[in-house]
Design an enzyme around this catalytic site. Structure first.
Site, PDB file in Angstrom:
ATOM      1  N   ASN A  12      98.852  81.439  10.516  1.00  0.00           N
ATOM      2  CA  ASN A  12      99.854  81.800  11.519  1.00  0.00           C
ATOM      3  C   ASN A  12     100.431  80.479  12.054  1.00  0.00           C
ATOM      4  OD1 ASN A  12     101.319  82.675  13.698  1.00  0.00           O
ATOM      5  ND2 ASN A  12      99.639  83.771  14.685  1.00  0.00           N
ATOM      6  N   LYS A  19      97.329  78.471  13.450  1.00  0.00           N
ATOM      7  CA  LYS A  19      96.067  79.188  13.608  1.00  0.00           C
ATOM      8  C   LYS A  19      95.676  79.690  12.230  1.00  0.00           C
ATOM      9  CE  LYS A  19      97.113  80.943  18.210  1.00  0.00           C
ATOM     10  NZ  LYS A  19      97.659  82.103  18.902  1.00  0.00           N
ATOM     11  N   ARG A  93     101.682  85.027   8.521  1.00  0.00           N
ATOM     12  CA  ARG A  93     102.483  85.754   9.498  1.00  0.00           C
ATOM     13  C   ARG A  93     103.901  85.189   9.427  1.00  0.00           C
ATOM     14  NH1 ARG A  93     101.954  85.647  16.043  1.00  0.00           N
ATOM     15  NH2 ARG A  93     103.508  87.264  16.408  1.00  0.00           N
ATOM     16  N   HIS A 181     106.035  91.752  17.364  1.00  0.00           N
ATOM     17  CA  HIS A 181     104.629  92.115  17.620  1.00  0.00           C
ATOM     18  C   HIS A 181     104.144  93.256  16.723  1.00  0.00           C
ATOM     19  CE1 HIS A 181     104.871  90.299  21.926  1.00  0.00           C
ATOM     20  NE2 HIS A 181     104.280  89.444  21.101  1.00  0.00           N
ATOM     21  N   LEU A 209     100.350  92.634  25.708  1.00  0.00           N
ATOM     22  CA  LEU A 209     100.619  91.714  26.817  1.00  0.00           C
ATOM     23  C   LEU A 209      99.890  90.401  26.594  1.00  0.00           C
ATOM     24  CD1 LEU A 209     100.036  94.309  29.725  1.00  0.00           C
ATOM     25  CD2 LEU A 209     102.151  93.854  28.454  1.00  0.00           C
ATOM     26  N   GLY A 210     100.623  89.412  26.100  1.00  0.00           N
ATOM     27  CA  GLY A 210     100.061  88.064  25.936  1.00  0.00           C
ATOM     28  C   GLY A 210     101.050  87.082  26.531  1.00  0.00           C
ATOM     29  N   ARG A 241     109.378  83.455  29.300  1.00  0.00           N
ATOM     30  CA  ARG A 241     110.650  84.125  28.974  1.00  0.00           C
ATOM     31  C   ARG A 241     110.929  85.216  30.018  1.00  0.00           C
ATOM     32  NH1 ARG A 241     108.687  85.789  23.137  1.00  0.00           N
ATOM     33  NH2 ARG A 241     107.019  84.273  23.363  1.00  0.00           N
ATOM     34  N   ASP A 283     100.403  80.983  33.012  1.00  0.00           N
ATOM     35  CA  ASP A 283      99.102  81.516  32.597  1.00  0.00           C
ATOM     36  C   ASP A 283      98.590  82.532  33.620  1.00  0.00           C
ATOM     37  OD1 ASP A 283      96.215  81.703  32.212  1.00  0.00           O
ATOM     38  OD2 ASP A 283      96.482  80.031  30.824  1.00  0.00           O
ATOM     39  N   ARG A 285      95.739  83.807  34.107  1.00  0.00           N
ATOM     40  CA  ARG A 285      94.458  83.458  34.756  1.00  0.00           C
ATOM     41  C   ARG A 285      94.688  82.572  35.974  1.00  0.00           C
ATOM     42  NH1 ARG A 285      91.691  81.882  29.212  1.00  0.00           N
ATOM     43  NH2 ARG A 285      93.858  81.310  29.026  1.00  0.00           N
ATOM     44  N   GLY A 328      96.195  89.219  25.114  1.00  0.00           N
ATOM     45  CA  GLY A 328      95.354  88.391  26.002  1.00  0.00           C
ATOM     46  C   GLY A 328      95.273  88.920  27.424  1.00  0.00           C
ATOM     47  N   ILE A 329      96.401  89.352  27.990  1.00  0.00           N
ATOM     48  CA  ILE A 329      96.395  89.885  29.353  1.00  0.00           C
ATOM     49  C   ILE A 329      95.913  91.338  29.350  1.00  0.00           C
ATOM     50  CG2 ILE A 329      97.841  90.449  31.352  1.00  0.00           C
ATOM     51  CD1 ILE A 329      99.681  88.093  30.508  1.00  0.00           C
ATOM     52  N   ASN A 332      92.168  91.457  28.910  1.00  0.00           N
ATOM     53  CA  ASN A 332      91.293  90.717  29.830  1.00  0.00           C
ATOM     54  C   ASN A 332      91.582  90.874  31.313  1.00  0.00           C
ATOM     55  OD1 ASN A 332      89.638  89.198  27.851  1.00  0.00           O
ATOM     56  ND2 ASN A 332      91.632  88.424  27.237  1.00  0.00           N
ATOM     57  N   GLU A 383      95.667  90.713  14.829  1.00  0.00           N
ATOM     58  CA  GLU A 383      96.817  90.545  13.931  1.00  0.00           C
ATOM     59  C   GLU A 383      96.395  89.897  12.617  1.00  0.00           C
ATOM     60  OE1 GLU A 383      98.277  88.815  17.548  1.00  0.00           O
ATOM     61  OE2 GLU A 383     100.310  89.407  17.025  1.00  0.00           O
TER      62      GLU A 383
HETATM   63  P1  ADP Z   1      99.678  84.667  22.717  1.00  0.00           P
HETATM   64  O1  ADP Z   1     100.850  85.569  22.942  1.00  0.00           O
HETATM   65  O2  ADP Z   1     100.009  83.211  22.825  1.00  0.00           O
HETATM   66  O3  ADP Z   1      98.828  85.045  21.522  1.00  0.00           O
HETATM   67  P2  ADP Z   1      97.425  85.678  24.243  1.00  0.00           P
HETATM   68  O4  ADP Z   1      97.467  87.050  23.661  1.00  0.00           O
HETATM   69  O5  ADP Z   1      96.286  84.792  23.890  1.00  0.00           O
HETATM   70  O6  ADP Z   1      98.794  84.900  24.015  1.00  0.00           O
HETATM   71  O7  ADP Z   1      97.481  85.843  25.846  1.00  0.00           O
HETATM   72  C1  ADP Z   1      97.525  84.754  26.695  1.00  0.00           C
HETATM   73  C2  ADP Z   1      97.553  85.285  28.113  1.00  0.00           C
HETATM   74  O8  ADP Z   1      96.345  86.028  28.361  1.00  0.00           O
HETATM   75  C3  ADP Z   1      97.605  84.177  29.167  1.00  0.00           C
HETATM   76  O9  ADP Z   1      98.533  84.515  30.191  1.00  0.00           O
HETATM   77  C4  ADP Z   1      96.196  84.192  29.728  1.00  0.00           C
HETATM   78  O10 ADP Z   1      96.157  83.767  31.062  1.00  0.00           O
HETATM   79  C5  ADP Z   1      95.850  85.657  29.630  1.00  0.00           C
HETATM   80  N1  ADP Z   1      94.398  85.854  29.786  1.00  0.00           N
HETATM   81  C6  ADP Z   1      93.424  85.476  28.942  1.00  0.00           C
HETATM   82  N2  ADP Z   1      92.203  85.761  29.482  1.00  0.00           N
HETATM   83  C7  ADP Z   1      92.429  86.310  30.691  1.00  0.00           C
HETATM   84  C8  ADP Z   1      91.597  86.805  31.746  1.00  0.00           C
HETATM   85  N3  ADP Z   1      90.273  86.789  31.635  1.00  0.00           N
HETATM   86  N4  ADP Z   1      92.186  87.309  32.848  1.00  0.00           N
HETATM   87  C9  ADP Z   1      93.539  87.335  32.966  1.00  0.00           C
HETATM   88  N5  ADP Z   1      94.379  86.886  32.014  1.00  0.00           N
HETATM   89  C10 ADP Z   1      93.843  86.381  30.899  1.00  0.00           C
END
Ligand code: ADP
Length: 399
Positions: A12, A19, A93, A181, A209-210, A241, A283, A285, A328-329, A332, A383
């Protein structure tokens, strides 16, 4: 984890990172190793050698700080080979497959040319995807390669969902909504289909949601609408964005603020979204950990947009039978899931707080109450796993 049986290397390639992940060709559901090369083009490249591969440091050696995509790929393949892996195929990808690619396909020169032809539609992505493909070919010309497109999943959408209300001449030149996506949506849909006793419900919205974020409406497992459009800038609020933005704003910036194309592109790709709203970070987090009012507002706006767009997709589907969080969001952030579900109460969502506190995994977790009118799940997307499976399917590599 080295093995004599052939492995698939999934690649990727982004603008500054590559990656990668390894899968057994005969059992592509199993990830053997993974890693990432970052900082390409910055002069200070760093590489995490693959987790899962033994003797990694010795085998891989150092990667030159000024390595480009080709040098990074060459380092990766050489290291894997020295590490005892038999590379049977590479799966890539590719972000934009235009209208032509409705499924993954084996790469030959005509496919490479088509990916190149699509560069004007995806300047930030396709050139890097293509350079990885060409780098692999330069090193191992006979290695089978497969391209998996983020847009392909959405080629099932009706014209009503993809057509932009612009003059015919522009529409004929390929200006329309495509959606992205797709590999994530495929992964999530497959995981739900496998896990739920009744299979995938009829009308579903998946929220990926990432850093990039979008929603997809699926009817009978097929994409019928999505929030990203001609580019991955459209739709939801993302890390940097803005998503949905009145095009009149862009005219205003051109006419009144003297912004040029480069500044506008930078603003739309790098300075907006959660970062632009909070002034603190892209970010999630960091924003969740902040006490600043602007951080809270950015999270609220992120969730508000998801709820509004989910309503639009539910209308396109004529109702909603399940909602799923991934990315990621989505996987998590307990807080974002809870807030979005609050906004989806009118569609029947009702949170099970204990379940929402669990960890997302390969198996979908039901985070709505058992009696809720709208079942809501979270599931870990994969993915790379989809790319490995498609590569294995197309090449049928034998041990
Ligand atoms: P990408 O689109 O680059 O693949 P990811 O799917 O890895 O991104 O998502 C990244 C997002 O996920 C970031 O905003 C990160 O802060 C959020 N994230 C990851 N772990 C947590 C967590 N434990 N709590 C809240 N948000 C998180």
């Amino acid at each position: 984890m080295q093995t004599d049986a052939p492995v698939i290397v999934v690649i990727n390639a982004g603008s500054s990172s590559i990656k990668f992940a390894l899968y057994a060709a005969a059992a592509p559901a199993e990830r053997l190793a993974e890693g990432q090369i970052s900082g390409i083009g910055t002069g200070s490249i760093t590489a995490e050698t693959p987790q899962g591969a033994t003797q990694q440091a010795d085998v891989f050696g150092a990667l030159k700080g000024d390595a480009d995509h080709e040098a990074a790929i060459s380092w990766l393949l050489a290291g894997l080979e020295k590490g005892g892996f038999v590379i049977g195929a590479a799966g890539h990808r590719v972000v934009h497959g235009g209208a032509a690619f409705s499924a993954a396909c084996r790469i030959d020169l005509s496919v490479e040319r088509e990916i190149e032809r699509l560069i004007p539609l995806a300047r930030l992505h396709n050139p890097h995807n293509l350079s990885a493909i060409r780098a692999v070919r330069a090193i191992w010309p006979d290695l089978p390669q497969v391209a998996c497109f983020d847009t392909a999943f959405h080629t099932t959408q009706p014209d009503l969902a993809t057509t932009l209300a612009l003059p015919q001449k522009l529409r004929e030149s390929g200006i329309r909504r495509y959606g992205f996506h797709g590999l994530s949506y495929q992964s999530v849909a497959d995981r739900l289909e496998t896990a739920l006793s009744g299979g995938l419900p009829k009308r579903v919205v998946i929220a990926h949601l990432g850093n990039g974020a979008s929603l997809c409406a699926l009817k009978d497992g097929k994409s019928v609408a999505t929030t990203m459009g001609f580019t991955p800038i459209d739709g939801l609020i993302m890390g940097t964005r803005p998503g949905l933005t009145d095009p009149g704003v862009l005219l205003h910036l051109l006419e009144e603020k003297g912004m040029d194309v480069q500044q506008m592109s930078h603003m739309l790709q790098k300075e907006s979204g959660l970062l632009g709203l909070s002034g603190i970070s892209a970010d999630m987090r960091v924003l969740e950990a902040s006490d600043e009012a602007a951080a809270k507002f950015a999270i609220d706006a992120f969730c508000y947009r998801i709820v509004r767009e989910a309503g639009s997709l539910a209308a396109a589907l004529g109702g909603l039978d399940a909602f799923i969080f991934a990315g990621g969001i989505g996987e998590n952030s307990e807080k974002v899931r809870a807030k979005v579900m609050e906004g989806l109460a009118w569609l029947g969502a009702e949170i099970d707080a204990a379940a929402n506190g669990e960890r997302a995994g390969r198996e979908p977790v039901l985070i709505s109450t058992k009696d809720a009118r709208l079942p809501v799940y979270m599931v870990r997307t994969d993915e790379e796993g989809v790319i490995a499976a498609e590569t294995a399917r197309l090449l049928t590599i034998h041990q």
